[in-house]
Scaffold this motif. Structure first.
Motif, PDB file in Angstrom:
ATOM      1  N   CYS A  33      19.202  27.711  22.420  1.00 26.42           N
ATOM      2  CA  CYS A  33      19.458  28.884  23.130  1.00 26.42           C
ATOM      3  C   CYS A  33      19.539  30.062  21.740  1.00 26.42           C
ATOM      4  O   CYS A  33      20.002  29.724  20.842  1.00 26.42           O
ATOM      5  CB  CYS A  33      20.776  28.966  23.701  1.00 26.42           C
ATOM      6  N   GLU A  34      19.255  31.201  22.177  1.00 26.40           N
ATOM      7  CA  GLU A  34      19.243  32.178  21.176  1.00 26.40           C
ATOM      8  C   GLU A  34      19.829  33.413  22.041  1.00 26.40           C
ATOM      9  O   GLU A  34      19.164  33.919  22.915  1.00 26.40           O
ATOM     10  CB  GLU A  34      17.727  32.574  20.498  1.00 26.40           C
ATOM     11  N   LYS A  35      20.752  34.149  21.411  1.00 26.32           N
ATOM     12  CA  LYS A  35      21.439  35.224  22.203  1.00 26.32           C
ATOM     13  C   LYS A  35      20.774  36.419  22.162  1.00 26.32           C
ATOM     14  O   LYS A  35      20.853  37.311  23.122  1.00 26.32           O
ATOM     15  CB  LYS A  35      22.859  35.374  21.582  1.00 26.32           C
ATOM     16  N   THR A  42      18.503  37.163  10.541  1.00 26.41           N
ATOM     17  CA  THR A  42      17.940  36.963   9.070  1.00 26.41           C
ATOM     18  C   THR A  42      16.602  36.697   8.899  1.00 26.41           C
ATOM     19  O   THR A  42      15.969  37.093   8.080  1.00 26.41           O
ATOM     20  CB  THR A  42      18.652  35.875   8.334  1.00 26.41           C
ATOM     21  N   SER A  43      15.980  35.833   9.735  1.00 25.37           N
ATOM     22  CA  SER A  43      14.607  35.220   9.938  1.00 25.37           C
ATOM     23  C   SER A  43      13.436  36.462   9.913  1.00 25.37           C
ATOM     24  O   SER A  43      12.338  35.823   9.853  1.00 25.37           O
ATOM     25  CB  SER A  43      14.667  34.063  10.757  1.00 25.37           C
ATOM     26  N   SER A  44      14.047  37.636  10.429  1.00 23.34           N
ATOM     27  CA  SER A  44      12.863  38.514  10.325  1.00 23.34           C
ATOM     28  C   SER A  44      12.958  39.589   9.276  1.00 23.34           C
ATOM     29  O   SER A  44      12.427  40.555   9.286  1.00 23.34           O
ATOM     30  CB  SER A  44      12.900  39.290  11.672  1.00 23.34           C
ATOM     31  N   LYS A  48       9.743  37.467   2.901  1.00 19.12           N
ATOM     32  CA  LYS A  48       8.787  36.810   3.553  1.00 19.12           C
ATOM     33  C   LYS A  48       7.675  36.185   2.559  1.00 19.12           C
ATOM     34  O   LYS A  48       6.386  36.121   2.382  1.00 19.12           O
ATOM     35  CB  LYS A  48       7.741  38.043   4.150  1.00 19.12           C
ATOM     36  N   LEU A  49       8.355  35.553   1.720  1.00 21.34           N
ATOM     37  CA  LEU A  49       7.741  34.462   0.775  1.00 21.34           C
ATOM     38  C   LEU A  49       7.992  33.017   1.193  1.00 21.34           C
ATOM     39  O   LEU A  49       8.943  32.656   1.413  1.00 21.34           O
ATOM     40  CB  LEU A  49       8.468  35.063  -0.724  1.00 21.34           C
ATOM     41  N   ILE A  50       6.936  32.245   1.046  1.00 27.00           N
ATOM     42  CA  ILE A  50       7.108  30.978   0.838  1.00 27.00           C
ATOM     43  C   ILE A  50       6.952  30.409  -0.396  1.00 27.00           C
ATOM     44  O   ILE A  50       5.983  30.792  -1.176  1.00 27.00           O
ATOM     45  CB  ILE A  50       6.030  30.350   1.853  1.00 27.00           C
ATOM     46  N   GLY A 356      23.282  28.059   4.615  1.00 20.50           N
ATOM     47  CA  GLY A 356      22.356  28.473   3.637  1.00 20.50           C
ATOM     48  C   GLY A 356      20.889  27.880   3.933  1.00 20.50           C
ATOM     49  O   GLY A 356      20.747  27.818   5.242  1.00 20.50           O
ATOM     50  N   GLY A 357      20.237  27.864   3.106  1.00 21.33           N
ATOM     51  CA  GLY A 357      18.675  27.313   3.345  1.00 21.33           C
ATOM     52  C   GLY A 357      17.648  28.650   3.037  1.00 21.33           C
ATOM     53  O   GLY A 357      18.187  29.746   3.206  1.00 21.33           O
ATOM     54  N   LYS A 358      16.643  28.404   2.991  1.00 26.82           N
ATOM     55  CA  LYS A 358      15.606  29.498   2.888  1.00 26.82           C
ATOM     56  C   LYS A 358      14.331  29.465   4.099  1.00 26.82           C
ATOM     57  O   LYS A 358      14.332  28.161   4.635  1.00 26.82           O
ATOM     58  CB  LYS A 358      14.561  29.104   1.867  1.00 26.82           C
TER      59      LYS A 358
HETATM   60  C1  FAD Z   1      16.938  39.786   2.097  1.00 25.73           C
HETATM   61  C2  FAD Z   1      16.693  38.475   2.237  1.00 25.73           C
HETATM   62  C3  FAD Z   1      15.338  38.179   1.724  1.00 25.73           C
HETATM   63  C4  FAD Z   1      15.035  36.775   1.936  1.00 25.73           C
HETATM   64  N1  FAD Z   1      13.723  36.342   1.361  1.00 25.73           N
HETATM   65  C5  FAD Z   1      13.493  35.044   1.590  1.00 25.73           C
HETATM   66  C6  FAD Z   1      12.168  34.692   1.253  1.00 25.73           C
HETATM   67  O1  FAD Z   1      11.344  35.506   0.718  1.00 25.73           O
HETATM   68  N2  FAD Z   1      11.708  33.404   1.346  1.00 25.73           N
HETATM   69  C7  FAD Z   1      12.582  32.407   1.742  1.00 25.73           C
HETATM   70  O2  FAD Z   1      12.286  31.396   1.998  1.00 25.73           O
HETATM   71  N3  FAD Z   1      13.843  32.883   2.422  1.00 25.73           N
HETATM   72  C8  FAD Z   1      14.237  34.225   2.233  1.00 25.73           C
HETATM   73  N4  FAD Z   1      15.463  34.599   2.571  1.00 25.73           N
HETATM   74  C9  FAD Z   1      16.314  33.745   3.391  1.00 25.73           C
HETATM   75  C10 FAD Z   1      15.967  33.262   4.899  1.00 25.73           C
HETATM   76  O3  FAD Z   1      15.736  34.507   5.548  1.00 25.73           O
HETATM   77  C11 FAD Z   1      17.067  32.808   5.494  1.00 25.73           C
HETATM   78  O4  FAD Z   1      17.765  31.525   4.677  1.00 25.73           O
HETATM   79  C12 FAD Z   1      16.950  32.246   6.869  1.00 25.73           C
HETATM   80  O5  FAD Z   1      16.222  33.059   7.527  1.00 25.73           O
HETATM   81  C13 FAD Z   1      18.239  31.812   7.774  1.00 25.73           C
HETATM   82  O6  FAD Z   1      17.597  31.292   9.016  1.00 25.73           O
HETATM   83  P1  FAD Z   1      18.674  30.782  10.026  1.00 25.73           P
HETATM   84  O7  FAD Z   1      18.138  30.333  11.146  1.00 25.73           O
HETATM   85  O8  FAD Z   1      19.802  30.124   9.266  1.00 25.73           O
HETATM   86  O9  FAD Z   1      19.636  32.079  10.709  1.00 25.73           O
HETATM   87  P2  FAD Z   1      19.103  33.330  11.461  1.00 25.73           P
HETATM   88  O10 FAD Z   1      17.711  33.850  11.349  1.00 25.73           O
HETATM   89  O11 FAD Z   1      20.188  34.338  11.114  1.00 25.73           O
HETATM   90  O12 FAD Z   1      19.276  32.809  12.821  1.00 25.73           O
HETATM   91  C14 FAD Z   1      20.356  32.605  13.319  1.00 25.73           C
HETATM   92  C15 FAD Z   1      20.266  32.934  14.915  1.00 25.73           C
HETATM   93  O13 FAD Z   1      21.530  32.580  15.762  1.00 25.73           O
HETATM   94  C16 FAD Z   1      21.724  33.375  16.849  1.00 25.73           C
HETATM   95  N5  FAD Z   1      22.899  33.003  17.266  1.00 25.73           N
HETATM   96  C17 FAD Z   1      24.266  33.291  16.706  1.00 25.73           C
HETATM   97  N6  FAD Z   1      25.346  33.051  17.491  1.00 25.73           N
HETATM   98  C18 FAD Z   1      24.806  32.511  18.647  1.00 25.73           C
HETATM   99  C19 FAD Z   1      25.496  32.144  19.745  1.00 25.73           C
HETATM  100  N7  FAD Z   1      26.714  31.733  20.118  1.00 25.73           N
HETATM  101  N8  FAD Z   1      24.615  31.602  20.701  1.00 25.73           N
HETATM  102  C20 FAD Z   1      23.156  31.888  20.725  1.00 25.73           C
HETATM  103  N9  FAD Z   1      22.669  32.363  19.601  1.00 25.73           N
HETATM  104  C21 FAD Z   1      23.310  32.709  18.314  1.00 25.73           C
HETATM  105  C22 FAD Z   1      21.397  34.719  16.287  1.00 25.73           C
HETATM  106  O14 FAD Z   1      21.225  35.766  16.884  1.00 25.73           O
HETATM  107  C23 FAD Z   1      20.342  34.284  15.216  1.00 25.73           C
HETATM  108  O15 FAD Z   1      19.055  34.808  15.701  1.00 25.73           O
HETATM  109  C24 FAD Z   1      15.814  35.817   2.587  1.00 25.73           C
HETATM  110  C25 FAD Z   1      17.031  36.246   3.113  1.00 25.73           C
HETATM  111  C26 FAD Z   1      17.235  37.690   3.107  1.00 25.73           C
HETATM  112  C27 FAD Z   1      18.626  38.151   3.837  1.00 25.73           C
END
Ligand code: FAD
Length: 507
Positions: A33-35, A42-44, A48-50, A356-358
């Protein structure tokens, strides 16, 4: 008695989508589920580098860098339509890191990850190389090295698609309101954010991949004690009309020890970022400040002949890194590695939380997450994602331009720019979008700026797109290219066709 799912995953960012895909592919019953929209947080908002993360070597993050370097080629093979190699140019600036140090770093970078597809690093003379032309004349020496570009939010969507195609239920705009342990099960309450409807599901395990909301989820939604410490670090990017014509991105050193990228973006633009600022507040409201914009302009102005000012900025975006807090002195120094916390309560009904994580390491993170869950749930099946293509990534050969030429020959009526865009976004799935069309008319209504109803229909039916923003900023970056009139038409089309699809489903 309600069906008992194996795993409920909360969060449709890259980590939640990656874990759901891996678990579904092992035959487990999964609900994600995604709210909001997939990749809406964060993931958009990444650079945007691998990438292995050259600068992490300075913080001795060898485990992370090695894993990420290996993942570059694994992911490049899995999704060659949305991931492609780049050659980064790192100018040598007097007074900053000495050349020997950069050479040593690049040597490690070339060798830590068993590189096969990507070329090695090299030194270049900026007076001879095309990347030298836009730079200040006193910059003479530079290094080039390999990393990859990724359409970050599309990577999330493709993971969710693959999960769904392997049996997972993927629910967007559905929030996890609360979760409570009931013996060896989780009772999870979901709320549809469109209409407020609630539903309870039961699962053997719960995965908290809520990104910046990870701590909130543990304490407020699951009602548990504090999890591991989370450090929220904001990063912002600016987009300006393109500052150079060639295809080489730059990585610039800043006098404060940080680095800033300037990357060719969406044909007509340059993407500049990022900042690293500790963040408090609501992650959904994160936005760039005037100070960050100034910082990014100053950072690139130290290198390019052509100077930019905040007025040149055409778009910005900001995201919050949900980092594991290792008590580092500065936001830039905080570890980018991930930590998985398994809470087993009284020994049953595990909650696995991601810190954390990338983007780069999502696939390995998912494998580690499932290995941890195995400790609690028993055998869950063998890892399988290392050699598997993501939807559309099963291109006939590794050469994208070759595939594009064949795609163009098969559909000679498609304008070249559109053919390229379709193949870059959808890979082999572009054929499904075209659905046998033999002329532009076959793509249905033209909503303007190269957007046809066939594409919107594909995004609506297969990629969970519901609003104009989903289409313009996450399934694509067409928001940078299309007129306001087209945006309005897209919104109206989606509202009309989306409502019709819901009516059909409920009839
Ligand atoms: C500026 C910046 C640059 C970066 N550049 C890179 C890069 O070049 N290369 C790289 O590898 N990584 C990069 N990263 C790191 C990477 O973007 C993040 O580590 C990654 O996107 C985190 O993903 P996530 O799934 O943990 O979090 P998110 O993408 O934030 O996903 C979490 C999701 O959970 C949902 N959610 C929260 N609570 C609830 C709930 N109660 N019910 C349902 N849904 C919920 C939210 O809506 C959200 O969509 C960068 C990060 C930033 C901020």
């Amino acid at each position: 008695m309600a069906e008992v799912l194996d795993i409920v995953v909360v969060g449709g960012g890259i980590n939640g989508a990656g874990i759901a895909r891996d678990a579904a592919g092992r035959g487990l019953s999964v609900l994600l589920c995604e709210k909001s929209d997939l990749a809406s947080a964060t993931s958009s908002a990444s650079t945007k580098l691998i990438h292995g993360g050259l600068r992490y070597l300075e913080y001795y993050e060898f485990r992370l860098v090695r894993e990420a370097l290996i993942e570059r080629e694994v992911l490049l093979r899995a999704a060659p339509h949305i991931i492609w190699p780049l050659r980064f140019v790192l100018p040598h600036s007097k007074g900053l890191r000495p050349a020997w140090m950069i050479r040593l770093g690049l040597f490690l970078y070339d060798h830590l990850g068993g590189r096969k597809l990507l070329p090695a690093s090299a030194g270049i003379d900026l007076r001879q190389h095309p990347a030298g032309a836009p730079l200040e004349a006193d910059l003479r020496k530079a290094f080039v090295y390999s990393d990859c570009w990724v359409q970050d939010s599309r990577l999330v969507v493709l993971n969710a698609m693959d999960a769904a195609e392997r049996g997972a239920e993927v629910l967007t705009r559905v929030e996890c309101l609360s979760a409570r342990r009931d013996g060896d099960r989780w009772r999870v309450v979901l709320r549809d954010c469109r209409n407020g409807a609630q539903r309870e599901v039961v699962a053997r395990a719960l995965v908290n991949a809520a990104g910046p909301w990870t701590a909130e989820f543990i304490e407020q939604r699951a009602g548990l004690n504090k999890g591991l410490p989370l450090r929220l670090v904001k990063g912002s990017h600016i987009v300006v009309p393109k500052l150079f014509e060639h295809a080489f991105p730059y990585i610039f050193q800043n006098p404060d020890g940080r680095i800033v990228f300037a990357i060719p973006y969406e044909d007509d633009f340059t993407l500049i970022g990022t900042t690293d600022v500790d963040f408090t507040g609501d992650p959904a409201e994160v936005a760039i400040t005037a100070e960050e914009t100034r910082y990014l302009c100053d950072a690139v102005n130290a290198y390019f002949k052509r100077k930019i000012a905040p007025d040149d900025v055409v778009w910005t975006y900001s995201g919050v890194r949900p980092l594991y807090d290792d008590a580092a002195e500065s936001a830039a120094a905080a570890t980018r590695d991930y930590v998985l916390q398994l809470d087993q309560g009284d020994g049953r009904a595990p909650l696995l939380s991601v810190f954390g994580g990338k983007i780069t390491t999502f696939r390995r993170l998912a494998e580690h997450a499932l290995a941890k869950l195995e400790d609690a749930l028993g055998p869950l099946g063998a890892p399988w994602t290392a050699g598997a293509a993501l939807p559309g990534g099963d291109m006939p050969d590794a050469d994208f331009e070759g595939c594009l030429a064949r795609f163009g020959q098969a559909h000679p009526w498609l304008p070249a720019r559109l053919a390229r865009r379709y193949l870059r976004n959808y890979g082999t799935r572009a054929e499904r979008l075209l659905a046998g069309a033999t002329a532009l008319d076959g793509l249905g209504e033209h909503l303007g700026d190269g957007l046809y109803a066939a594409e919107l229909g594909y995004l609506l039916r297969h990629e969970w797109a519901e609003t104009a923003d989903d289409v313009l900023w996450r399934r694509s970056k067409l928001g940078l290219h299309v007129s306001d009139a087209t945006k309005q038409k897209i919104a109206a089309w989606l509202a009309r066709e989306g409502a019709a699809a819901v009516r059909q489903e409920t009839a």
